[in-house]
Design a protein around this motif. Structure first.
Motif, short mmCIF file in Angstrom:
data_model
loop_
_atom_site.label_atom_id
_atom_site.label_comp_id
_atom_site.label_asym_id
_atom_site.label_seq_id
_atom_site.Cartn_x
_atom_site.Cartn_y
_atom_site.Cartn_z
N LYS A 111 0.84 -1.20 0.00
CA LYS A 111 0.00 0.00 0.00
C LYS A 111 0.87 1.26 0.00
N THR A 133 -10.10 3.73 -4.16
CA THR A 133 -9.01 2.97 -3.55
C THR A 133 -7.85 3.89 -3.18
N ASN A 181 -3.82 1.82 -12.38
CA ASN A 181 -4.80 0.73 -12.53
C ASN A 181 -5.58 0.49 -11.24
N LYS A 182 -5.91 1.58 -10.58
CA LYS A 182 -6.71 1.54 -9.35
C LYS A 182 -7.91 2.47 -9.51
N SER A 183 -8.89 2.30 -8.65
CA SER A 183 -10.02 3.23 -8.66
C SER A 183 -9.69 4.45 -7.82
N ALA A 186 -5.22 7.56 -10.82
CA ALA A 186 -5.77 6.24 -10.53
C ALA A 186 -5.70 5.36 -11.78
N ILE A 238 2.18 2.02 -3.41
CA ILE A 238 1.19 2.65 -4.29
C ILE A 238 1.15 4.16 -4.03
#
Length: 272
Positions: free
Chosen positions: A166, A200, A195-197, A191, A169
């Motif tokens: 985490k 997130t 490749n995350k929302s 994001a 990221i």
């Protein structure tokens, strides 16, 4: 006293000094050994207290307001040690350097002071050598210094036990903001790159610190706008265009919201 290592073949540079060395294109690490000092970084005043360490990138604009007692400085350029290429070794990219618009500062307790004191002594001893492996040895010692600082900085997180994946990221988000803030102004833009929302990303920042990802983006844009106003003669319209805004009015509203002053009032406040 200034101790330097340089290599003409690859233009690498590394130094230790007990005086301010404002050399261009270098990463700078300041350790206030005793007393306190005030530095102006990108127009913002920072007070370094005894046994605190402050980190600057080559992009930061530095002015010295006041130096009291003993302030040590380590400086190195990208050719000597590239934090991007060696990120897996030290994990300081997007954290100690290019982590946000704020300048990172870590504090040392008594045990930390003794450990860093010993490391500095070893670095100074290595500066006295002049053999063919001196540069490699100094790189190893700098890497150890950065790792120790990164560990200390992590302890200051809202959640110091946050999962490393985490945290990586979040570091990647910070680095991407540094790369794209002039073109990308929305959390969703970053994001997508990760490749995350957006949700997130926002949740991760909620674990990491008290800033939202949107604040990180906006503060970085605001910092660059202030740099341009302070260090160039560009108009608000020109700055707006450079930072990816459609028109000067949109930029003016943004700047007033983030900085707390209109571009005109900010430029007036810079006139001495």
């Amino acid at each position: 006293m200034l101790h330097t290592y340089s290599n003409k073949r690859d233009s690498s540079y590394f130094s230790f000094s007990d005086e301010i060395q404002n050399k261009n294109q270098t990463y700078k690490i300041f350790w206030q050994r005793s007393g306190c000092s005030r530095l102006i970084v990108d127009g913002i005043a920072y007070t370094i207290k005894e046994n605190q360490i402050l980190f600057l990138t080559p992009l930061n604009q530095l002015e010295v307001e006041e130096i009291n007692s003993t302030l040590n400085q380590l400086s190195f350029n990208r050719e000597f040690y590239c934090i991007q290429q060696h990120d897996q070794e030290v994990s300081c990219y997007g954290y100690l350097f290019f982590g946000s618009s704020e300048v990172p500062i870590v504090s040392l307790d008594l045990k930390d002071q003794e450990s860093f004191d010993l490391l500095i002594k070893v670095i100074l001893e290595e500066f006295e050598n002049s053999d063919h492996i001196q540069g490699e040895m100094l790189q190893v010692l700098l890497k150890r210094f950065l790792i120790k600082c990164t560990r200390l900085a992590r302890k200051t997180l809202t959640n110091p036990d946050i999962n490393q994946d985490k945290l990586d990221i979040i570091r990647q988000f910070n680095v991407l903001v540094e790369m794209h803030f002039k073109q990308k102004h929305k959390v969703a833009d970053y994001a997508d790159l990760l490749n995350k929302s957006p949700k997130t990303i926002s949740n991760l920042f909620g674990e990491y610190n008290d800033k939202t990802p949107l604040q990180v983006i906006q503060e970085r844009i605001g910092l660059e706008a202030k740099r341009l106003f302070i260090h160039t003669d560009k108009t608000a319209k020109e700055v707006a265009y450079e930072l990816g805004f459609d028109d000067a009015a949109q930029f003016s509203r943004f700047f007033s919201k983030v900085v707390g002053k209109s571009p005109t009032d900010f430029k007036k406040s810079m006139i001495i």
